[in-house]
Scaffold this motif. Structure first.
Motif, mmCIF file in Angstrom:
data_model
loop_
_atom_site.group_PDB
_atom_site.id
_atom_site.type_symbol
_atom_site.label_atom_id
_atom_site.label_comp_id
_atom_site.label_asym_id
_atom_site.label_seq_id
_atom_site.Cartn_x
_atom_site.Cartn_y
_atom_site.Cartn_z
ATOM 1 N N GLU A 32 -11.257 -15.012 10.055
ATOM 2 C CA GLU A 32 -11.563 -14.955 11.497
ATOM 3 C C GLU A 32 -13.063 -15.161 11.760
ATOM 4 N N ALA A 54 2.547 -4.933 3.084
ATOM 5 C CA ALA A 54 1.596 -5.759 3.848
ATOM 6 C C ALA A 54 1.732 -7.241 3.523
ATOM 7 N N SER A 90 -1.845 -10.142 14.865
ATOM 8 C CA SER A 90 -2.577 -9.042 14.263
ATOM 9 C C SER A 90 -1.616 -8.149 13.466
ATOM 10 N N GLY A 91 -2.031 -7.763 12.278
ATOM 11 C CA GLY A 91 -1.231 -6.849 11.451
ATOM 12 C C GLY A 91 -0.193 -7.529 10.581
ATOM 13 N N GLY A 138 -0.716 -9.295 7.984
ATOM 14 C CA GLY A 138 -1.079 -9.288 6.565
ATOM 15 C C GLY A 138 -2.070 -10.365 6.154
ATOM 16 N N LYS A 139 -2.689 -11.050 7.126
ATOM 17 C CA LYS A 139 -3.603 -12.153 6.801
ATOM 18 C C LYS A 139 -4.804 -11.659 5.975
ATOM 19 N N SER A 140 -5.444 -10.596 6.461
ATOM 20 C CA SER A 140 -6.644 -10.111 5.761
ATOM 21 C C SER A 140 -6.279 -9.537 4.405
ATOM 22 N N THR A 141 -5.151 -8.848 4.332
ATOM 23 C CA THR A 141 -4.723 -8.304 3.037
ATOM 24 C C THR A 141 -4.492 -9.451 2.065
ATOM 25 N N PHE A 145 0.870 -1.183 0.000
ATOM 26 C CA PHE A 145 0.000 0.000 0.000
ATOM 27 C C PHE A 145 0.902 1.227 0.000
ATOM 28 N N VAL A 148 3.703 0.485 2.459
ATOM 29 C CA VAL A 148 3.410 -0.492 3.512
ATOM 30 C C VAL A 148 3.509 -1.871 2.865
HETATM 31 N N1 ATP Z 1 -5.631 0.060 2.927
HETATM 32 C C1 ATP Z 1 -4.487 0.054 3.596
HETATM 33 N N2 ATP Z 1 -3.600 1.080 3.497
HETATM 34 C C2 ATP Z 1 -2.438 1.068 4.152
HETATM 35 N N3 ATP Z 1 -2.032 0.067 4.973
HETATM 36 C C3 ATP Z 1 -2.860 -0.971 5.119
HETATM 37 C C4 ATP Z 1 -4.123 -1.051 4.446
HETATM 38 N N4 ATP Z 1 -4.726 -2.218 4.802
HETATM 39 C C5 ATP Z 1 -3.872 -2.858 5.652
HETATM 40 N N5 ATP Z 1 -2.768 -2.100 5.836
HETATM 41 C C6 ATP Z 1 -1.602 -2.443 6.664
HETATM 42 O O1 ATP Z 1 -1.115 -3.693 6.211
HETATM 43 C C7 ATP Z 1 -0.663 -4.460 7.318
HETATM 44 C C8 ATP Z 1 -1.377 -5.804 7.324
HETATM 45 O O2 ATP Z 1 -2.729 -5.589 7.696
HETATM 46 P P1 ATP Z 1 -3.818 -6.769 7.725
HETATM 47 O O3 ATP Z 1 -5.125 -6.166 8.144
HETATM 48 O O4 ATP Z 1 -3.770 -7.485 6.453
HETATM 49 O O5 ATP Z 1 -3.252 -7.694 8.881
HETATM 50 P P2 ATP Z 1 -3.981 -8.866 9.675
HETATM 51 O O6 ATP Z 1 -2.943 -9.888 9.933
HETATM 52 O O7 ATP Z 1 -5.208 -9.284 8.957
HETATM 53 O O8 ATP Z 1 -4.352 -8.144 11.020
HETATM 54 P P3 ATP Z 1 -5.738 -8.176 11.846
HETATM 55 O O9 ATP Z 1 -5.918 -9.569 12.316
HETATM 56 O O10 ATP Z 1 -5.499 -7.189 12.943
HETATM 57 O O11 ATP Z 1 -6.793 -7.717 10.858
HETATM 58 C C9 ATP Z 1 -0.911 -3.639 8.572
HETATM 59 O O12 ATP Z 1 0.277 -2.966 8.907
HETATM 60 C C10 ATP Z 1 -1.968 -2.659 8.120
HETATM 61 O O13 ATP Z 1 -1.872 -1.457 8.857
#
Ligand code: ATP
Length: 455
Positions: free
Chosen positions: A214, A64, A84-85, A87-90, A34, A62
């Motif tokens: 999740e 991710a 958390s954070g 990158g799983k959801s991304t 990102f 970022v």
């Molecule tokens: N649209 C966006 N713009 C900028 N950074 C983003 C965006 N979406 C996610 N991120 C960043 O990408 C990284 C991965 O985020 P993501 O939500 O994929 O993690 P996650 O493992 O799913 O966490 P969680 O379980 O808390 O949702 C994080 O640092 C988040 O801040």
């Protein structure tokens, strides 16, 4: 009219040449970065004429998801776990192309989704569904649950209205709800029941793959197991494949066939569930399994102790991204100083002492930093001989002068940056002890040429 037999055989009536255990989805070198501006202050510039429109200054990346490759096999549940954070959801949204990948390919039944036109992709979405964490916000409160379940069928032109109603009621029953509740609104249902409505909605278009992001994390523990069991029953009945995302290892243990572990945008380990739980090979996986986050940098290698914070994905560490927290950081052998190459000549024990010393400086975890105190803490028998000792002595002097930033920079340059962990991105296949799948561990401890002589 939709009969019970239609429900269970629909899946098989679709042209689908992928056999059970064969790759349904192949993700290769997937990357999602990102771009982020420097925040509000960085976005405005003042000139002599007053404010100019917001501009993006110093846009930052970022990272991710970075260079991630894996397969999802037909009929399996691949668990994806990480803090958390990480990158799983991304990752989930990118493989569904709900967000565009920066790079890489996502082959689903042999066709690359990353290259698909939006029209073709829309049709393909019927075959890949997603269930989100919060069952409350993903259901329209003003829509009756029957219509909620029917909506995707309508969008994909499946059945006539009578057939859709019949199928919706049948699916409500399949997911453990009373079909009589077809005309009720979401607020009349509990969290677990609402997630079942989401499940019925996802199933309505006969998907092959369901990405579960999740799906039980917001539910009471007692309800979680029931929903997980329903997911498993439906998988058996409809031949479904799941990518199951969670930060909860007990959920992963319950539902997965194989497990992928993610850390700061990278996959660090993938293996069969039994292999991952019984024979974990990545220091991060081991720490996750032990789940004892004790921030004690003097501890020089106890299994499962995970010091420090996750670094920012805006500026991830070079080489192995876990190296800044890793208790097993590999010993550097040589120090390249311009044209000159210096051999450190450290023993394993000396490197462990130095490694613990470096961590305490990086994490600023001690009460005092004078030379005698640090010497007692880390180098009881004196600093090592030779080049390594010389660098340690320089760092001790800087720390003694309370110049901790300089001491940290020196240790980083002289030791950490010389380690293979900071220089190369690891990726190794390791021997599988439990199960049959390939076991991948992204850790240089598995580099046969380096690990054997240093470990
Ligand atoms: N649209 C966006 N713009 C900028 N950074 C983003 C965006 N979406 C996610 N991120 C960043 O990408 C990284 C991965 O985020 P993501 O939500 O994929 O993690 P996650 O493992 O799913 O966490 P969680 O379980 O808390 O949702 C994080 O640092 C988040 O801040």
């Amino acid at each position: 009219m939709v009969t019970e037999t239609d429900m269970t055989t629909y899946q098989n009536s679709q042209p689908d040449e992928i056999a059970y255990g064969e790759p349904l989805m192949e993700v290769a070198n997937l990357t999602k970065h990102f771009t982020q501006s420097d925040g509000v202050l960085g976005s405005f510039e003042l000139n002599t004429d007053g404010y100019v429109p917001p501009v993006r200054r110093n846009p930052r990346k970022v990272e991710a998801v970075d260079d991630v490759s894996f397969e999802i096999l037909k009929g399996e549940t691949l668990g994806l776990v990480g803090e958390s954070g990480c990158g799983k959801s991304t990752l989930a949204r990118t493989i569904l192309r709900l967000i565009e990948p920066t790079d890489g390919s996502i082959r689903f039944k042999g066709t690359d989704l990353a290259d698909m036109s939006s029209g073709t992709l829309r049709k393909k979405r019927q075959e890949i569904q997603i269930i989100f964490q919060d069952p409350q916000s993903s259901l329209n409160p003003r829509m009756k649950i029957g219509r909620i379940v029917e909506e995707p069928m309508k969008a994909h032109g499946l059945y006539d209205s009578e057939g859709r109603e019949e199928r919706a009621k049948e699916l409500l029953k399949k997911v453990g709800l009373d079909p009589q509740h077809y005309n009720r609104y979401p607020h009349a249902f509990s969290g677990g029941q609402r997630q079942r409505v989401n499940l019925a909605r996802a199933l309505s278009v006969n998907p092959d793959l369901i990405v579960c992001d999740e799906p039980v994390s917001a539910l009471d523990v007692s309800i979680q197991a029931q929903v997980l069991n329903t997911l498993q029953e439906l998988q058996d009945e409809f031949g479904l494949t799941y990518l199951f995302i969670t930060h909860d290892l007990s959920v992963i243990r319950h539902i997965s066939d194989r497990v992928a572990v993610m850390y700061l945008g990278k996959l660090v380990e993938i293996a069969d569930k039994a292999e991952l739980f019984e024979n974990p090979q990545h220091p991060y996986t081991k720490a996750l399994l032990d789940s004892i986050p004790i921030p004690d940098p003097r501890n020089s290698g106890t299994r499962g102790v995970l010091p420090g914070d996750v670094p920012s994905p805006l500026n991830p560490p070079s080489g192995c991204r876990f190296r800044t927290r890793c208790l097993r950081l590999m010993k550097p052998d040589r120090y390249a100083n311009g044209d000159e190459t210096i051999e450190y000549g450290m023993t394993k024990n000396e490197w462990e002492q130095i490694r613990a010393f470096i961590r305490s400086i990086s994490y600023r975890s001690l009460e005092q930093y004078d030379r005698d105190f640090l010497g007692d803490q880390f180098f009881e028998d004196g600093v090592p001989d030779g080049t390594a000792g010389q660098f340690v002595s320089e760092a001790l002097s800087l720390a003694d002068d309370e110049r901790l930033d300089e001491a940290e920079a020196l240790l980083e340059e002289r030791f950490i940056n010389q380690s293979i962990c900071a220089r190369e991105d690891p990726y190794y296949e390791v021997k599988t002890e439990y199960g049959t799948s390939t076991h991948i561990a992204a850790c240089h401890l598995h580099n046969k040429n380096v690990a054997q002589e240093t470990d």
